[in-house]
Design a protein around this motif. Structure first.
Motif: not given
Length: 282
Positions: A26-31, A36-43
């Motif tokens: 569960d440390d992995a995410k699908v992209v 949505s995901l990349v924006a959350m990662m940037n913040f």
């Protein structure tokens, strides 16, 4: 800002992607589109240690009707593909999907963002989540144990939380029946912003008379919600204004910096009535 460090994995096929997810945990995410995901990662609101990129799995980019009159949308289909409807698959039966797309962000976002990504992100104001719940959609998920189907009403569990297991990928969205008398309305402070409140109404119409319908709201709770109180008004032959009032009375939206509970309830009343009127015109 920059994301926290992560390892990048490019999936070559669907089975390989699910195996990767099972191995990485569960440390992995699908992209896919990453809107949505990349924006959350940037913040640094999301810090996955692994990204599994499925953007190359073109078999998940499809839009087709089935023999039962339903519509099947592959998870990697972009919002803009639905908006353009190049093969004319949506027609009048699913025109609400095409007409809802301009509400999603701006054109660059719609060109890259995917239907499956929006649903898996599970934002309570997202148009696809709202449409899926209102139109009784089903989701097809694939994992190491095979495929399973999940009703939209059972899929969204809370803020950005779904019924997908950590090693499953959403592969298809199924709208099982036509919705020729459905409409989506919403209100945002600026075009392209997330909606403060959104509404979908799907009317059952025969002989020019409304016999019932479904009412769903976004932006009023942790997930998209159906409003049985408003639906009961439609089933009893009540007016659109009465339906809208019932929807407003049934919800208790949390206040935030964009508006109070009272303000959001007033938006519900306005948007549900507008959606009823637009759906009736179709």
């Amino acid at each position: 800002m920059k994301p926290a460090p992560f390892a990048y994995h490019r999936a070559r096929d669907l089975d390989g992607a699910t195996r990767l997810l099972a191995e990485l945990g569960d440390d992995a995410k699908v992209v896919a589109g990453g809107q949505s995901l990349v924006a959350m990662m940037n913040f640094r609101l999301a810090r996955p240690r692994h990204l599994v990129d499925i953007a190359g799995l073109r078999e998940l980019d499809r839009l087709r009707t089935d023999a039962a009159g339903g519509l099947r949308i592959g998870a990697l289909t972009t919002h803009h593909t639905v908006e353009r409807d190049p093969a004319g698959r949506l027609g009048a039966d699913f025109g609400v999907l095409r007409d809802a797309m301009p509400w999603i962000g701006h054109l660059p976002i719609r060109t890259r963002g995917t239907v499956g990504g929006s649903i898996a992100h599970a934002d309570a104001t997202a148009e696809w989540c709202l449409l899926a719940v209102a139109l009784d959609a089903e989701f097809v998920a694939r994992g190491p144990r095979g495929e399973r189907r999940i009703a939209a009403g059972d899929f969204f569990l809370g803020y950005y939380t779904t019924a997908l297991d950590f090693d499953e990928i959403l592969v298809e969205i199924v709208f099982p029946r036509p919705a020729p008398h459905a409409a989506l309305t919403e209100f945002a402070e600026r075009k392209g912003d997330f909606a403060l409140v959104s509404a979908v109404v799907d009317l059952d119409v025969g002989g020019g008379v409304v016999h019932g319908g479904r009412v769903a709201l976004g932006g009023v709770a942790a997930t998209v919600v159906r409003v049985p109180e408003a639906e009961a008004v439609l089933a009893d032959g009540g007016s659109f204004a009465e339906c809208a009032a019932a929807a407003s009375a049934a919800v208790d939206p949390p206040p935030d910096a964009s508006g109070s509970t009272h303000y959001r309830k007033q938006l519900v009343r306005t948007l549900v009535r507008r959606a009823c009127e637009e759906a009736m015109k179709r």
